[in-house]
Design an enzyme around this catalytic site. Sequence first.
Site, mmCIF file in Angstrom:
data_model
loop_
_atom_site.group_PDB
_atom_site.id
_atom_site.type_symbol
_atom_site.label_atom_id
_atom_site.label_comp_id
_atom_site.label_asym_id
_atom_site.label_seq_id
_atom_site.Cartn_x
_atom_site.Cartn_y
_atom_site.Cartn_z
ATOM 1 N N LYS A 14 0.838 -1.219 0.000
ATOM 2 C CA LYS A 14 0.000 0.000 0.000
ATOM 3 C C LYS A 14 0.870 1.266 0.000
ATOM 4 C CE LYS A 14 -2.129 -1.252 3.822
ATOM 5 N NZ LYS A 14 -1.387 -2.503 4.103
ATOM 6 N N ARG A 91 -9.852 0.105 8.903
ATOM 7 C CA ARG A 91 -9.277 -1.198 9.253
ATOM 8 C C ARG A 91 -10.228 -2.019 10.112
ATOM 9 N NH1 ARG A 91 -3.318 -0.084 9.083
ATOM 10 N NH2 ARG A 91 -2.186 -1.983 9.543
ATOM 11 N N ARG A 127 11.652 -5.676 4.849
ATOM 12 C CA ARG A 127 11.322 -4.255 4.612
ATOM 13 C C ARG A 127 12.257 -3.372 5.435
ATOM 14 N NH1 ARG A 127 5.304 -2.126 5.275
ATOM 15 N NH2 ARG A 127 5.400 -3.203 7.278
ATOM 16 N N ARG A 160 11.278 -1.453 11.089
ATOM 17 C CA ARG A 160 10.244 -1.074 12.059
ATOM 18 C C ARG A 160 10.173 -2.100 13.176
ATOM 19 N NH1 ARG A 160 4.968 -0.035 8.410
ATOM 20 N NH2 ARG A 160 4.086 -1.086 10.211
ATOM 21 N N ARG A 171 -0.176 -9.568 13.377
ATOM 22 C CA ARG A 171 -0.803 -8.498 12.584
ATOM 23 C C ARG A 171 -1.645 -9.100 11.463
ATOM 24 N NH1 ARG A 171 4.260 -5.138 10.966
ATOM 25 N NH2 ARG A 171 2.810 -3.919 9.716
HETATM 26 P P1 ADP Z 1 2.237 -1.944 3.218
HETATM 27 O O1 ADP Z 1 2.253 -0.434 3.150
HETATM 28 O O2 ADP Z 1 1.012 -2.535 2.593
HETATM 29 O O3 ADP Z 1 2.510 -2.482 4.597
HETATM 30 P P2 ADP Z 1 4.771 -1.709 1.788
HETATM 31 O O4 ADP Z 1 4.445 -0.804 0.644
HETATM 32 O O5 ADP Z 1 5.546 -1.136 2.914
HETATM 33 O O6 ADP Z 1 3.444 -2.471 2.316
HETATM 34 O O7 ADP Z 1 5.559 -2.963 1.155
HETATM 35 C C1 ADP Z 1 6.054 -4.014 2.005
HETATM 36 C C2 ADP Z 1 7.420 -4.465 1.493
HETATM 37 O O8 ADP Z 1 7.284 -5.109 0.240
HETATM 38 C C3 ADP Z 1 8.419 -3.328 1.274
HETATM 39 O O9 ADP Z 1 9.691 -3.814 1.636
HETATM 40 C C4 ADP Z 1 8.337 -3.042 -0.235
HETATM 41 O O10 ADP Z 1 9.561 -2.526 -0.751
HETATM 42 C C5 ADP Z 1 8.026 -4.426 -0.800
HETATM 43 N N1 ADP Z 1 7.140 -4.417 -1.966
HETATM 44 C C6 ADP Z 1 6.042 -3.632 -2.153
HETATM 45 N N2 ADP Z 1 5.420 -3.954 -3.326
HETATM 46 C C7 ADP Z 1 6.141 -4.976 -3.872
HETATM 47 C C8 ADP Z 1 6.026 -5.763 -5.067
HETATM 48 N N3 ADP Z 1 5.019 -5.578 -5.921
HETATM 49 N N4 ADP Z 1 6.943 -6.727 -5.296
HETATM 50 C C9 ADP Z 1 7.962 -6.926 -4.409
HETATM 51 N N5 ADP Z 1 8.137 -6.235 -3.265
HETATM 52 C C10 ADP Z 1 7.238 -5.259 -2.995
HETATM 53 P P1 AMP Z 2 0.691 0.162 9.238
HETATM 54 O O1 AMP Z 2 1.756 1.203 9.124
HETATM 55 O O2 AMP Z 2 -0.516 0.468 8.392
HETATM 56 O O3 AMP Z 2 1.227 -1.237 9.004
HETATM 57 O O4 AMP Z 2 0.174 0.214 10.740
HETATM 58 C C1 AMP Z 2 1.046 -0.084 11.819
HETATM 59 C C2 AMP Z 2 0.226 -0.285 13.084
HETATM 60 O O5 AMP Z 2 -0.444 0.960 13.428
HETATM 61 C C3 AMP Z 2 -0.899 -1.325 13.009
HETATM 62 O O6 AMP Z 2 -0.437 -2.640 13.231
HETATM 63 C C4 AMP Z 2 -1.839 -0.830 14.106
HETATM 64 O O7 AMP Z 2 -1.348 -1.178 15.391
HETATM 65 C C5 AMP Z 2 -1.734 0.701 13.981
HETATM 66 N N1 AMP Z 2 -2.753 1.232 13.040
HETATM 67 C C6 AMP Z 2 -2.529 1.813 11.829
HETATM 68 N N2 AMP Z 2 -3.689 2.165 11.243
HETATM 69 C C7 AMP Z 2 -4.682 1.784 12.097
HETATM 70 C C8 AMP Z 2 -6.100 1.838 12.037
HETATM 71 N N3 AMP Z 2 -6.753 2.359 10.989
HETATM 72 N N4 AMP Z 2 -6.786 1.345 13.105
HETATM 73 C C9 AMP Z 2 -6.157 0.818 14.166
HETATM 74 N N5 AMP Z 2 -4.826 0.718 14.278
HETATM 75 C C10 AMP Z 2 -4.076 1.198 13.250
#
Ligand code: ADP
Ligand code: AMP
Length: 215
Positions: A14, A91, A127, A160, A171
């Site tokens: 995302k 969420r 990541r 993270r 999660r």
């Molecule tokens: P989210 O925001 O949904 O938690 P991220 O955008 O942070 O996910 O992506 C999670 C990990 O996967 C990151 O390390 C990113 O660089 C990698 N990633 C994202 N999209 C792809 C893809 N299409 N193919 C391979 N790796 C990806």
């Molecule tokens: P994310 O960066 O989206 O992976 O979110 C990291 C963490 O933040 C999640 O695992 C939750 O603990 C908290 N969080 C983020 N967005 C929300 C949401 N919309 N509702 C509740 N908790 C959230």
Amino acid sequence: MKVLILFGPPGSGKGTQANKILEKYPSCIYISTGDILRENIKQNTNLGKLAQNYIFQGLLVPDEVINSMIENKIKNINDNIDFLILDGYPRSTNQLEFLLNLIPYKSIKVIYLKIDLKDVINRIVYRRVCPKCNKIYHLIYNKPQSNETCDNCNTKLIQREDDKEEIVTNRYKVYLNQTLPILNKIKQMDIKFLEIPADKDINEIFNNINEFIKN
Ligand code: ADP
Ligand code: AMP
């Protein structure tokens, strides 16, 4: 105001896609609830102190807290932006209902990035993020140019705290139990919806998203 919801489990891409959308459409606004909470933890605010107990266990922060945070952000947005990108919100079904009271459903488009647990773990464990500009990397698929520093601002990348494997599994469970049910509600409504297999190439996914945004 038009709203684009990026929906999918943690690690589905995302944030990565949001950054690509922002590059192409600089006049849209991006809200990532996770980024806002992490910034509050860094600044040691009351919200940050409350949120960290949930985040570091992989649990959702309570709906009331998140909903009022979103309401404050949305009411300060100027109506003439291209669109608002929401990442990580809603969420829970409660959060979806709250959003639908703020934004008419006809103004909303939803993109669902579909991926399974095995790929989620692989994505998240490797990541790395820039603590300064929030740029997202992957140590195998989306590497920084030089070893573990940010291409944009040269800051040392970090993992993270909640990206450790044991927290990720939790999660994902929380996602299945509390977040995925939203999808059925969205599908039952007349909300514009696109499902994309998230294991494709980053640029290929973005091309699909871009077509959906334009139409
Ligand atoms: P989210 O925001 O949904 O938690 P991220 O955008 O942070 O996910 O992506 C999670 C990990 O996967 C990151 O390390 C990113 O660089 C990698 N990633 C994202 N999209 C792809 C893809 N299409 N193919 C391979 N790796 C990806
Ligand atoms: P994310 O960066 O989206 O992976 O979110 C990291 C963490 O933040 C999640 O695992 C939750 O603990 C908290 N969080 C983020 N967005 C929300 C949401 N919309 N509702 C509740 N908790 C959230």
